[in-house]
Design an enzyme around this catalytic site. Structure first.
Site, PDB file in Angstrom:
ATOM      1  N   SER A   1      23.019 -22.046  11.145  1.00 48.42           N
ATOM      2  CA  SER A   1      24.007 -23.108  11.300  1.00 48.42           C
ATOM      3  C   SER A   1      23.861 -23.689  12.698  1.00 48.42           C
ATOM      4  O   SER A   1      23.371 -23.021  13.622  1.00 48.42           O
ATOM      5  CB  SER A   1      25.422 -22.540  11.131  1.00 48.42           C
ATOM      6  OG  SER A   1      26.406 -23.483  11.502  1.00 48.42           O
TER       7      SER A   1
ATOM      8  N   TYR B   1      32.413 -16.770  13.828  1.00 47.99           N
ATOM      9  CA  TYR B   1      31.332 -17.382  13.051  1.00 47.99           C
ATOM     10  C   TYR B   1      30.149 -17.741  13.943  1.00 47.99           C
ATOM     11  O   TYR B   1      28.991 -17.487  13.591  1.00 47.99           O
ATOM     12  CB  TYR B   1      31.856 -18.627  12.339  1.00 47.99           C
ATOM     13  CG  TYR B   1      30.851 -19.263  11.407  1.00 47.99           C
ATOM     14  CD1 TYR B   1      30.326 -18.556  10.323  1.00 47.99           C
ATOM     15  CD2 TYR B   1      30.441 -20.580  11.607  1.00 47.99           C
ATOM     16  CE1 TYR B   1      29.407 -19.153   9.463  1.00 47.99           C
ATOM     17  CE2 TYR B   1      29.528 -21.174  10.748  1.00 47.99           C
ATOM     18  CZ  TYR B   1      29.011 -20.457   9.683  1.00 47.99           C
ATOM     19  OH  TYR B   1      28.104 -21.051   8.836  1.00 47.99           O
TER      20      TYR B   1
END
Length: 253
Positions: A138, A151
């Site tokens: 990501s 995250y």
């Protein structure tokens, strides 16, 4: 999986294949001629997907060693492509007040799950003579943002694991790559992050005319996986035009 007579059948494994980027990737790999092993926790969904694409369904929680061992048994001695897609985010709380359980869950799935599956399937990737690992990271694995501590920590770990494995396998016939998507609108990511709160999930994409969709990322993954065997796309960052950075997104009024 038994070898067929004649030309060797190319096989691919996609984890987290029950929806979103994973399902889109499985469909596109199948169109490219791969037999796809569709792995996910939700057996009913991967069975339907496997039937659709002519692949194989495996119920697999990547955090469960027994599930991962069973996945390796189904794959057998040879594998061409591994897409480590299983992951996800939970919560958007500041570090000071974040739930430790959310951080543990994100690390277990995104990092340890990727590690378990990669370790289990590397021998089969070597046998192919031109195997490739595509880790779905990501842009959060490159840039921090408020509320994203757990995250971003997990996706930074995926990025470093990818880089380290590439160094360690430089003399092996296995490529190691990462695709790092930015804002992708799928049916499950934001809902999972906000515990099923539809209003908060929808607000993530409010005013963004064209966020990425799962098929955009799948197209990038399959492009990476089908380059000639001597070509390693170390990292592919893919974002919608409206997203210049994690914190800079153009939203229509």
């Amino acid at each position: 999986m038994s070898e067929q007579q004649g030309p060797v059948t190319r096989t691919a494994v996609v984890t987290g294949a029950s929806g979103g980027i994973g399902a889109a990737t499985a469909r596109l790999l199948a169109r490219e001629g791969f037999t796809v092993v569709c792995a996910a926790r939700r057996l009913d969904r991967v069975q339907a997907l496997a039937e659709e694409v002519g692949g194989v369904a495996v119920q697999c929680d990547v955090t469960d060693p027994d599930d991962v061992a069973r996945l390796a048994e189904v794959v057998g001695p040879r594998l061409d492509v591994l897409v480590n897609n299983a992951g996800g985010a939970h919560g958007l709380d500041p570090v000071e007040t974040a739930r430790v359980e959310d951080w543990e869950r994100m690390y277990a799935v995104n990092v340890i799950g990727t590690l378990r599956v990669t370790q289990a399937l590397l021998p089969a990737l070597r046998v192919s003579g031109a195997g490739i690992v595509v880790n779905v990271g990501s842009t959060a694995g490159r840039v921090a943002y408020e509320g994203g501590g757990g995250y971003t920590a997990a996706k930074h770990a995926v990025a470093v694991m990818t880089e380290t494995l590439r160094l360690e396998l430089v003399d092996q016939p296995v490529r190691v790559t990462e695709v790092a998507p930015g804002m992708v609108r799928t049916e499950g990511f934001a809902l999972t992050r906000f515990g099923g709160d539809r209003e908060r999930a929808d607000a993530v994409y409010a005013g963004v005319a064209e966020p990425l969709v799962a098929e955009d990322v799948a197209d990038a993954i399959v492009w990476m996986a089908t380059r000639p065997a001597h070509v390693n796309v170390d990292l592919l960052v893919i974002k919608p035009r409206a997203q210049a950075a994690q914190h800079k997104v153009h939203r229509e009024p």
